[in-house]
Design a protein around this motif. Structure first.
Motif, PDB file in Angstrom:
ATOM      1  N   ALA A  47       0.859  -1.182   0.000  1.00 25.26           N
ATOM      2  CA  ALA A  47       0.000   0.000   0.000  1.00 25.26           C
ATOM      3  C   ALA A  47       0.894   1.230   0.000  1.00 25.26           C
ATOM      4  O   ALA A  47       1.610   1.477   0.978  1.00 25.26           O
ATOM      5  CB  ALA A  47      -0.916   0.003   1.212  1.00 25.26           C
ATOM      6  N   SER A  48       0.865   2.005  -1.086  1.00 24.19           N
ATOM      7  CA  SER A  48       1.747   3.172  -1.171  1.00 24.19           C
ATOM      8  C   SER A  48       1.430   4.198  -0.095  1.00 24.19           C
ATOM      9  O   SER A  48       2.338   4.811   0.488  1.00 24.19           O
ATOM     10  CB  SER A  48       1.641   3.808  -2.553  1.00 24.19           C
ATOM     11  OG  SER A  48       0.332   4.291  -2.792  1.00 24.19           O
ATOM     12  N   HIS A  49       0.139   4.398   0.169  1.00 27.70           N
ATOM     13  CA  HIS A  49      -0.270   5.346   1.207  1.00 27.70           C
ATOM     14  C   HIS A  49       0.353   4.954   2.549  1.00 27.70           C
ATOM     15  O   HIS A  49       0.902   5.805   3.273  1.00 27.70           O
ATOM     16  CB  HIS A  49      -1.795   5.346   1.298  1.00 27.70           C
ATOM     17  CG  HIS A  49      -2.369   6.331   2.268  1.00 27.70           C
ATOM     18  ND1 HIS A  49      -3.347   7.236   1.921  1.00 27.70           N
ATOM     19  CD2 HIS A  49      -2.108   6.574   3.576  1.00 27.70           C
ATOM     20  CE1 HIS A  49      -3.652   7.989   2.959  1.00 27.70           C
ATOM     21  NE2 HIS A  49      -2.928   7.594   3.983  1.00 27.70           N
ATOM     22  N   SER A  50       0.292   3.679   2.866  1.00 25.93           N
ATOM     23  CA  SER A  50       0.779   3.198   4.159  1.00 25.93           C
ATOM     24  C   SER A  50       2.299   3.251   4.246  1.00 25.93           C
ATOM     25  O   SER A  50       2.859   3.585   5.301  1.00 25.93           O
ATOM     26  CB  SER A  50       0.274   1.776   4.393  1.00 25.93           C
ATOM     27  OG  SER A  50      -1.133   1.731   4.350  1.00 25.93           O
ATOM     28  N   ASP A  59       0.531  10.832   1.045  1.00 22.42           N
ATOM     29  CA  ASP A  59       0.317   9.974  -0.117  1.00 22.42           C
ATOM     30  C   ASP A  59       0.433  10.800  -1.395  1.00 22.42           C
ATOM     31  O   ASP A  59       0.310  12.017  -1.380  1.00 22.42           O
ATOM     32  CB  ASP A  59      -1.074   9.337  -0.017  1.00 22.42           C
ATOM     33  CG  ASP A  59      -1.289   8.233  -1.032  1.00 22.42           C
ATOM     34  OD1 ASP A  59      -0.301   7.620  -1.478  1.00 22.42           O
ATOM     35  OD2 ASP A  59      -2.459   7.979  -1.375  1.00 22.42           O
ATOM     36  N   GLY A  60       0.665  10.120  -2.514  1.00 23.88           N
ATOM     37  CA  GLY A  60       0.665  10.803  -3.795  1.00 23.88           C
ATOM     38  C   GLY A  60       2.049  11.061  -4.353  1.00 23.88           C
ATOM     39  O   GLY A  60       2.343  12.171  -4.806  1.00 23.88           O
ATOM     40  N   GLU A  61       2.937  10.059  -4.303  1.00 21.53           N
ATOM     41  CA  GLU A  61       4.286  10.152  -4.855  1.00 21.53           C
ATOM     42  C   GLU A  61       5.149  11.187  -4.141  1.00 21.53           C
ATOM     43  O   GLU A  61       6.091  11.734  -4.711  1.00 21.53           O
ATOM     44  CB  GLU A  61       4.254  10.405  -6.371  1.00 21.53           C
ATOM     45  CG  GLU A  61       3.601   9.266  -7.139  1.00 21.53           C
ATOM     46  CD  GLU A  61       3.679   9.419  -8.652  1.00 21.53           C
ATOM     47  OE1 GLU A  61       4.168  10.464  -9.129  1.00 21.53           O
ATOM     48  OE2 GLU A  61       3.228   8.491  -9.357  1.00 21.53           O
ATOM     49  N   ASP A  66      13.161   5.929  -4.582  1.00 23.57           N
ATOM     50  CA  ASP A  66      14.209   5.041  -4.071  1.00 23.57           C
ATOM     51  C   ASP A  66      13.833   4.481  -2.704  1.00 23.57           C
ATOM     52  O   ASP A  66      14.040   3.285  -2.434  1.00 23.57           O
ATOM     53  CB  ASP A  66      15.541   5.783  -3.967  1.00 23.57           C
ATOM     54  CG  ASP A  66      16.186   6.043  -5.321  1.00 23.57           C
ATOM     55  OD1 ASP A  66      15.740   5.432  -6.312  1.00 23.57           O
ATOM     56  OD2 ASP A  66      17.123   6.858  -5.381  1.00 23.57           O
ATOM     57  N   LEU A  67      13.299   5.325  -1.838  1.00 23.21           N
ATOM     58  CA  LEU A  67      12.901   4.878  -0.503  1.00 23.21           C
ATOM     59  C   LEU A  67      11.715   3.929  -0.592  1.00 23.21           C
ATOM     60  O   LEU A  67      11.663   2.909   0.119  1.00 23.21           O
ATOM     61  CB  LEU A  67      12.564   6.093   0.360  1.00 23.21           C
ATOM     62  CG  LEU A  67      12.195   5.833   1.816  1.00 23.21           C
ATOM     63  CD1 LEU A  67      13.305   5.092   2.545  1.00 23.21           C
ATOM     64  CD2 LEU A  67      11.873   7.149   2.524  1.00 23.21           C
ATOM     65  N   HIS A  68      10.765   4.262  -1.437  1.00 21.37           N
ATOM     66  CA  HIS A  68       9.599   3.403  -1.643  1.00 21.37           C
ATOM     67  C   HIS A  68      10.041   2.020  -2.115  1.00 21.37           C
ATOM     68  O   HIS A  68       9.622   0.988  -1.567  1.00 21.37           O
ATOM     69  CB  HIS A  68       8.694   4.080  -2.678  1.00 21.37           C
ATOM     70  CG  HIS A  68       7.325   3.490  -2.776  1.00 21.37           C
ATOM     71  ND1 HIS A  68       6.295   4.120  -3.439  1.00 21.37           N
ATOM     72  CD2 HIS A  68       6.796   2.323  -2.329  1.00 21.37           C
ATOM     73  CE1 HIS A  68       5.210   3.384  -3.391  1.00 21.37           C
ATOM     74  NE2 HIS A  68       5.499   2.281  -2.721  1.00 21.37           N
ATOM     75  N   LEU A  69      10.895   1.985  -3.124  1.00 20.09           N
ATOM     76  CA  LEU A  69      11.363   0.702  -3.668  1.00 20.09           C
ATOM     77  C   LEU A  69      12.194  -0.076  -2.651  1.00 20.09           C
ATOM     78  O   LEU A  69      12.141  -1.311  -2.618  1.00 20.09           O
ATOM     79  CB  LEU A  69      12.180   0.940  -4.935  1.00 20.09           C
ATOM     80  CG  LEU A  69      11.383   1.272  -6.185  1.00 20.09           C
ATOM     81  CD1 LEU A  69      12.316   1.763  -7.280  1.00 20.09           C
ATOM     82  CD2 LEU A  69      10.583   0.065  -6.667  1.00 20.09           C
ATOM     83  N   SER A  84       2.691  -7.755  -5.278  1.00 18.69           N
ATOM     84  CA  SER A  84       2.274  -6.693  -6.188  1.00 18.69           C
ATOM     85  C   SER A  84       2.525  -5.353  -5.498  1.00 18.69           C
ATOM     86  O   SER A  84       2.232  -5.202  -4.320  1.00 18.69           O
ATOM     87  CB  SER A  84       0.789  -6.853  -6.534  1.00 18.69           C
ATOM     88  OG  SER A  84       0.349  -5.811  -7.376  1.00 18.69           O
ATOM     89  N   MET A  85       3.050  -4.390  -6.250  1.00 18.90           N
ATOM     90  CA  MET A  85       3.392  -3.076  -5.679  1.00 18.90           C
ATOM     91  C   MET A  85       2.426  -2.014  -6.179  1.00 18.90           C
ATOM     92  O   MET A  85       2.045  -2.002  -7.355  1.00 18.90           O
ATOM     93  CB  MET A  85       4.815  -2.698  -6.088  1.00 18.90           C
ATOM     94  CG  MET A  85       5.251  -1.307  -5.659  1.00 18.90           C
ATOM     95  SD  MET A  85       6.912  -0.899  -6.253  1.00 18.90           S
ATOM     96  CE  MET A  85       7.022   0.831  -5.766  1.00 18.90           C
ATOM     97  N   ASP A  86       2.073  -1.098  -5.312  1.00 17.74           N
ATOM     98  CA  ASP A  86       1.332   0.073  -5.731  1.00 17.74           C
ATOM     99  C   ASP A  86       2.329   1.046  -6.365  1.00 17.74           C
ATOM    100  O   ASP A  86       3.123   1.675  -5.664  1.00 17.74           O
ATOM    101  CB  ASP A  86       0.627   0.710  -4.538  1.00 17.74           C
ATOM    102  CG  ASP A  86      -0.284   1.857  -4.935  1.00 17.74           C
ATOM    103  OD1 ASP A  86      -0.184   2.323  -6.088  1.00 17.74           O
ATOM    104  OD2 ASP A  86      -1.095   2.283  -4.099  1.00 17.74           O
ATOM    105  N   LEU A  87       2.271   1.161  -7.694  1.00 23.02           N
ATOM    106  CA  LEU A  87       3.188   2.022  -8.429  1.00 23.02           C
ATOM    107  C   LEU A  87       2.734   3.480  -8.435  1.00 23.02           C
ATOM    108  O   LEU A  87       3.379   4.315  -9.071  1.00 23.02           O
ATOM    109  CB  LEU A  87       3.312   1.534  -9.879  1.00 23.02           C
ATOM    110  CG  LEU A  87       3.759   0.082 -10.076  1.00 23.02           C
ATOM    111  CD1 LEU A  87       3.622  -0.304 -11.538  1.00 23.02           C
ATOM    112  CD2 LEU A  87       5.192  -0.122  -9.597  1.00 23.02           C
TER     113      LEU A  87
END
Length: 260
Positions: A47-50, A59-61, A66-69, A84-87
């Motif tokens: 979950a990208s938000h989380s 949230d929102g890029e 780099d940190l997300h990945l 599965s990743m939230d891109l």
């Protein structure tokens, strides 16, 4: 751990199987290992938000890619199920972001269209799918349309639904295996979307107190239901409730399990 192509094929098969795929979204290694060890869990989604919230970003890029990945890679390495990743919206280059995600072991992903012009949105979908082919895998793209998310409060419902159908059909036409339409909770909308896309092509998010149960979504032909940021909110609610009880002079909940 199975090789990348095998994990990708497994994730795709789970979307196409008769039973609904339920994905409990995770945000760090401990949430991932707890969910992955739960009987019946066959795959994970981040979950990208989380993840952003974990590091103090909105949230929102806003979290650096780099940190997300890096967090997603830690999750992938910690579990033996497909991830599965939230891109998000692709961080400005959906194809390159997908390639980088595949490079850390991801075999599927969400991609927001943010209601960009349809030709641009379709091109982004195609770029992600191309990245999967270039890597030799069946990347399971969960092509997201934000028709309902971005609709004005007074928008005509039928027009919003029609736009979601148009966009979803366009993404399916260029090879996306499934289409994600967040904020859809009404039975009649679910039925309309399944009719438009076909069975096992629609994915949804489970909204607390609003969504149909997974078993009912399965009967309606939905391919997948996930939990997005709501699972982190479940955990944080339990944490705040425990803190409130302690501050009030109580104790921690009976039944608390040693899951880490």
């Amino acid at each position: 751990m199975a090789d990348l192509a095998t994990r990708a094929r497994t994730l795709l098969d789970l979307h196409e199987a008769p039973g609904i795929l339920t994905l409990t979204n995770v945000w760090d290694v401990v949430s991932a290992t707890v969910v992955a060890s739960t009987p019946g869990v066959r795959a994970l989604a981040t979950a990208s938000h989380s993840i952003a919230a974990t590091f103090g970003y909105e949230d929102g890029e806003n979290i650096p890619l780099d940190l997300h990945l890096d967090m997603v890679e830690r999750i992938v390495r910690a579990v033996d199920v497909p991830v599965s990743m939230d891109l998000e919206a692709g961080y400005g280059d959906a194809g390159e972001t997908a390639r980088r995600a595949i490079g850390v072991g991801v075999v599927g992903g969400n991609l927001e269209d943010q209601m960009k012009p349809l030709d641009e949105a379709v091109a982004a979908v195609e770029a992600v799918l191309r990245a999967g082919r270039d890597a030799g895998i069946d990347f399971v793209l969960n092509a997201r349309t934000d028709a309902f998310v971005r609709a004005a409060p007074d928008a005509d419902h039928d027009a919003v639904l029609g736009e979601a159908i148009t966009r979803g059909q366009a993404y399916l036409a260029v090879g996306a295996p499934v289409v994600f339409v967040p904020r859809v909770v009404a039975r009649e909308d679910v039925v309309a979307l399944v009719d438009a896309f076909g069975p096992r092509k629609l994915t949804l998010i489970s909204v607390p107190g609003a969504s149909l149960p997974a078993r009912e979504l399965e009967a309606l032909g939905v391919a997948r239901v996930s939990t997005g940021p709501f699972t982190q909110r479940v955990a944080l609610t339990a944490l705040q409730d425990a803190a409130t009880e302690m501050v009030a002079g109580g104790t921690l909940p009976t039944g608390t399990r040693p899951l880490n």
